[in-house]
Scaffold this motif. Structure first.
Motif, PDB file in Angstrom:
ATOM      1  N   ALA A   1       0.798  -1.137  -0.064  1.00  0.00           N
ATOM      2  CA  ALA A   1      -0.161  -0.013   0.046  1.00  0.00           C
ATOM      3  C   ALA A   1       0.902   1.164   0.018  1.00  0.00           C
ATOM      4  O   ALA A   1       0.356   2.298  -0.684  1.00  0.00           O
ATOM      5  CB  ALA A   1      -0.972  -0.007   1.181  1.00  0.00           C
ATOM      6  N   ILE A   2       1.907   1.254   0.686  1.00  0.00           N
ATOM      7  CA  ILE A   2       2.789   2.713   0.837  1.00  0.00           C
ATOM      8  C   ILE A   2       3.707   2.762  -0.379  1.00  0.00           C
ATOM      9  O   ILE A   2       3.948   3.754  -0.668  1.00  0.00           O
ATOM     10  CB  ILE A   2       3.574   2.429   2.338  1.00  0.00           C
ATOM     11  CG1 ILE A   2       4.053   3.928   2.555  1.00  0.00           C
ATOM     12  CG2 ILE A   2       4.708   1.521   2.149  1.00  0.00           C
ATOM     13  CD1 ILE A   2       3.058   4.969   2.312  1.00  0.00           C
ATOM     14  N   VAL A   3       3.859   1.652  -0.975  1.00  0.00           N
ATOM     15  CA  VAL A   3       4.943   1.541  -2.172  1.00  0.00           C
ATOM     16  C   VAL A   3       3.836   2.320  -3.304  1.00  0.00           C
ATOM     17  O   VAL A   3       4.396   3.160  -4.055  1.00  0.00           O
ATOM     18  CB  VAL A   3       5.432   0.460  -2.735  1.00  0.00           C
ATOM     19  CG1 VAL A   3       6.038   0.295  -3.905  1.00  0.00           C
ATOM     20  CG2 VAL A   3       6.482  -0.142  -1.658  1.00  0.00           C
ATOM     21  N   ALA A   4       2.685   1.893  -3.365  1.00  0.00           N
ATOM     22  CA  ALA A   4       1.808   2.377  -4.403  1.00  0.00           C
ATOM     23  C   ALA A   4       1.601   3.844  -4.274  1.00  0.00           C
ATOM     24  O   ALA A   4       1.501   4.732  -5.100  1.00  0.00           O
ATOM     25  CB  ALA A   4       0.419   1.490  -4.193  1.00  0.00           C
ATOM     26  N   TYR A   5       1.436   4.335  -2.886  1.00  0.00           N
ATOM     27  CA  TYR A   5       1.206   5.517  -2.665  1.00  0.00           C
ATOM     28  C   TYR A   5       2.389   6.525  -2.765  1.00  0.00           C
ATOM     29  O   TYR A   5       2.311   7.577  -3.459  1.00  0.00           O
ATOM     30  CB  TYR A   5       0.973   5.754  -1.006  1.00  0.00           C
ATOM     31  CG  TYR A   5       0.442   7.237  -0.486  1.00  0.00           C
ATOM     32  CD1 TYR A   5      -0.641   7.798  -1.187  1.00  0.00           C
ATOM     33  CD2 TYR A   5       1.463   7.968   0.245  1.00  0.00           C
ATOM     34  CE1 TYR A   5      -0.888   9.301  -0.462  1.00  0.00           C
ATOM     35  CE2 TYR A   5       1.245   9.084   0.599  1.00  0.00           C
ATOM     36  CZ  TYR A   5      -0.124   9.855   0.252  1.00  0.00           C
ATOM     37  OH  TYR A   5      -0.239  10.971   0.576  1.00  0.00           O
ATOM     38  N   ALA A   6       3.546   5.977  -2.656  1.00  0.00           N
ATOM     39  CA  ALA A   6       4.984   6.792  -3.038  1.00  0.00           C
ATOM     40  C   ALA A   6       5.025   7.156  -4.449  1.00  0.00           C
ATOM     41  O   ALA A   6       5.730   7.953  -4.720  1.00  0.00           O
ATOM     42  CB  ALA A   6       5.944   5.915  -2.356  1.00  0.00           C
ATOM     43  N   LYS A   7       4.369   6.112  -5.192  1.00  0.00           N
ATOM     44  CA  LYS A   7       4.563   6.303  -6.758  1.00  0.00           C
ATOM     45  C   LYS A   7       3.609   7.532  -7.187  1.00  0.00           C
ATOM     46  O   LYS A   7       3.658   7.873  -8.321  1.00  0.00           O
ATOM     47  CB  LYS A   7       4.162   5.080  -7.372  1.00  0.00           C
ATOM     48  CG  LYS A   7       5.294   3.898  -6.970  1.00  0.00           C
ATOM     49  CD  LYS A   7       5.019   2.628  -7.747  1.00  0.00           C
ATOM     50  CE  LYS A   7       5.992   1.581  -7.769  1.00  0.00           C
ATOM     51  NZ  LYS A   7       5.331  -0.059  -8.261  1.00  0.00           N
TER      52      LYS A   7
END
Length: 349
Positions: free
Chosen positions: A229-235
């Motif tokens: 979830a946080i990887v997707a948000y960081a993108k």
């Protein structure tokens, strides 16, 4: 020893993941336990009977398959008593009971297990009389205690410790819902005051180790989902004209979180293999799983909440759900220090 998922295990993972994405998405998780979803989970996928022996109507699968399923239910933050029933099933496969195992495999019985998490003290007593076995004692925290139909509990008798089954809807049973950190999974205080019970058999060794492996598998799923979830948000999140994932402080933190995931996955796969194939290695593998995976899961859930910035602090954000599930799971079978101490003893350190 093979730590890579087989084709069948990958298909099981895909089936459970697809079902939960449709039947229990994160927005629905906030509504709590849904009996219909639980019934479909057991009816369409047969997850409640996954490790139940075939002679009792189950799939007869091993811990490797159970770990795959629990990883997905953990990633989806599945609410309700599924993990509690898994715990009870683990105990019942060590002390087989046809009636309960068949009911669990068919999805008719929701069970839970009372297991002292930090020590072996038994605070429940079973007495035999003319009307049968009666059980007395107070259990401060029972996972899924309000939703379960049957409680499997170790009880002290004149002949030692035995496993007993108590109908939680019978007279002599008082259940009080507890206010818990994890709102998606309830617990209850259960008081047994002469409740009718049934002796299943003598308490079997190794149950606690298998519970630790099952819980670690769920924690692995929580860890993975929080990181995804946080990887997707960081993108997609832009700050000062750049995606936040391009900043050194963020991408290094994400890399550290990914390293924890890789280590946790290896530990869980090995522990599940040990539960199936190498009982001698299971105690150390189980202790390592809870000593490392529990803490790693919480740290990743905590850091992923912080990396969301201000939006992560709002109560409406899903990051709180992962944070609370990770912390509740971390201490469910006792804090990590207990498992570290046990691991040190097993390794003679």
């Amino acid at each position: 020893m093979k730590l890579v998922l087989s084709q069948e295990q990958q298909e099981l993972r895909a089936a459970v993941r697809s079902f939960l994405a449709a039947a229990s998405p994160l927005p629905k998780v906030r509504d709590g336990y849904d009996r219909e979803v639980y019934a479909r989970l057991n009816g369409e996928l047969g997850l409640s009977g996954l490790i139940v022996p075939e002679e009792y109507g189950g799939a007869g699968a091993g811990f490797a398959e159970l770990a795959v399923a629990l990883e997905e239910t953990g990633a989806a933050l599945l609410p309700g008593p599924f993990l509690a029933t898994v715990f009870a099933t683990i105990a019942l496969t060590r002390v087989p009971d046809k009636e309960l195992l068949t009911g669990i495999a068919e999805g008719r019985v929701v069970a839970t297990l009372a297991q002292p998490p930090a020590d072996s003290d038994v605070t429940v007593a079973a007495n035999s009389g003319e009307s049968g076995v009666t059980v007395r004692g107070t259990l401060a925290q029972v996972l899924g205690g309000m939703e379960a139909d049957v409680l499997v509990v170790p009880a002290l008798t004149g002949d030692g410790v035995v496993m007993t089954a108590v109908d939680l809807t019978a007279p002599g049973v008082t259940r009080t819902a507890l206010e818990t950190l994890d709102l998606t999974r309830g617990q209850a205080q259960v008081t047994l005051d002469g409740a009718p019970g049934r002796v299943i058999g003598p308490a079997a060794p190794g149950v606690g180790d298998r519970l630790a492996v099952a819980l670690a598998a769920e924690q692995l799923g929580v860890l993975r989902a929080a990181l995804d979830a946080i990887v997707a948000y960081a993108k997609i999140r832009v700050a000062f004209g750049r995606y936040i994932g391009s900043y050194q402080g963020v991408k290094h933190k994400l890399a550290d979180m990914h390293c924890k995931l890789e280590q946790a996955e290896s530990i869980v796969r090995f522990a599940a293999w040990a539960a199936d194939e190498s009982p001698d290695e299971l105690p150390a593998a189980a202790a390592l799983a809870q000593a490392y995976v529990g803490r790693a899961c919480f740290e990743v859930a905590r850091d992923h909440l912080l990396l969301y910035g201000g939006i992560g602090y709002t109560w409406e954000h899903d990051a709180h759900l992962f944070y609370k599930r990770a912390k509740a799971d971390e201490v469910l079978l006792g804090p990590p220090r207990i498992h570290r101490a046990r691991l040190a003893d097993l390794l003679e350190l």
